[in-house]
Design an enzyme around this catalytic site. Structure first.
Site, short mmCIF file in Angstrom:
data_model
loop_
_atom_site.label_atom_id
_atom_site.label_comp_id
_atom_site.label_asym_id
_atom_site.label_seq_id
_atom_site.Cartn_x
_atom_site.Cartn_y
_atom_site.Cartn_z
CG ASP A 191 0.21 4.99 63.03
OD1 ASP A 191 -0.40 4.04 63.36
OD2 ASP A 191 1.50 4.79 63.73
CD GLU B 254 -6.00 2.91 64.07
OE1 GLU B 254 -5.87 2.92 65.50
OE2 GLU B 254 -5.46 2.32 63.33
CB THR C 140 0.73 1.85 66.35
OG1 THR C 140 -0.07 1.81 65.10
CG2 THR C 140 1.54 2.72 66.60
CG ASP D 202 -8.12 -2.63 64.34
OD1 ASP D 202 -7.08 -2.37 63.76
OD2 ASP D 202 -8.82 -2.26 65.20
#
Length: 323
Positions: A51, A74, A122, A262
């Site tokens: 990430d 994010e 994730t 998202d």
């Protein structure tokens, strides 16, 4: 450098290459075996080294080429110098061959907002459910999602759930004669590309929903849809791909939890092929830079027959979810 191409198309062409680079980073981190997992807010809200590196790569690469963009990612990361090997300077030439829709041809760089989820799914990534994972880059103008790129790092990867993550980490391979990974992109008014559009079986109500964030509201809302089947899968990007490839008829998530990064890119892909994505009340999402990040009134999305699902959302669910 002056360019004859519209800013939007140059940005999408760059985002395509940048998303591919991020997908490579996601695969590399898993293959190296040290995921560097940290919990953010709870045990189902995780962040990994992938990430972090993928977001640094995406945001830095786009910011270098388009310095006036607003980019919202994010992950909350400290600003630091980014390793040159994370920078992707390329652009997908096929996109530059496409005409920019006339309503977007005069857009300036500073008018665009980019929403980045460097690794959507994730939790599934850490559990070895690799086909759930996507990289999402959404582009908004005047609050509306107008262009998006979705990279699936493990498309064509055949997952064997019996294997432990540590046993399979270096074994993420495509099937015979298949390329590992793919990138889907779309622009409103132009279309969506990189996949084969397919509708879910006629007359069947197949609902895809959250795999790791369910609750009574979510299950009550799904039950009201009278589904023939329910598919709990990870990742918002993955759920929208289920819709456009005919694996599911609706994506129903009657709960807060989803964020703007998202839904921005997936919404574009869905809308570009005639689908619809809203909150549970039927409100469109706004993606300007000042908007709150949480989609607090859930998500309802379909490729076709949106009204069937929207009309069945219980009032009790609507009352519990404030936009």
């Amino acid at each position: 450098m002056a360019s004859s191409h519209a800013v939007l198309m140059r940005l999408v062409a760059s985002a395509y290459s940048v998303a591919q680079k991020a997908g490579m980073i996601v695969r590399r981190v898993l293959a190296e075996g040290d995921l560097g997992i940290v919990e953010k807010t709870c045990a189902t809200d995780l962040q990994t080294k992938a990430d972090r590196l993928a977001q640094m790569s995406i945001c830095s690469s786009l910011a270098r080429k388009f310095p006036k963009l607003t980019i919202i990612g994010e992950e909350d990361l400290p600003s630091e110098d980014v390793d040159q090997e994370l920078i992707e300077d390329g652009q997908w030439e096929e996109i530059l061959k496409q005409p920019c829709p006339s309503q977007y041809s005069a857009i300036k760089e500073e008018d665009l907002v980019v929403w980045v989820d460097p690794l959507d799914g994730t939790k599934e990534y850490t559990e070895g459910l690799l086909d759930n994972v996507t990289v999402l880059i959404g582009i908004a103008y005047e609050g509306k999602a107008i262009a998006g790129v979705i990279n699936q790092p493990y498309y064509n990867y055949q997952n064997n759930e019996k294997q432990k993550l540590r046993e399979q980490r270096a074994e993420a391979k495509a099937g015979p004669d298949a390329v590992l990974g793919r990138t889907i992109w779309g622009v409103l008014g132009l279309g969506a590309f990189g996949f084969q559009l397919k509708e879910a079986p006629a007359g069947k109500h197949i609902v895809t929903t959250t795999r790791s964030h369910s609750n009574k509201l979510v299950t009550d809302c799904i039950a009201a849809m009278n589904p023939d089947a329910v598919l709990p899968v990870g990742g918002a990007g993955n759920k929208i791909i289920h819709l456009i490839e005919g694996k599911a008829s609706a994506y129903v998530f009657a709960s807060p939890g989803c964020k703007k990064w998202d839904t921005c890119a997936p919404e574009v892909i869905l809308h570009a092929v005639g689908g619809k994505l809203t909150d549970i009340h039927g409100n469109a999402f706004c993606y300007n830079k000042e908007v709150k990040h949480m989609n607090s009134a859930g998500v309802l999305a379909t490729l076709r027959n949106y009204d069937y699902y929207a009309s069945r959302v219980p009032e009790s669910v609507k009352n519990a979810l404030v936009p």
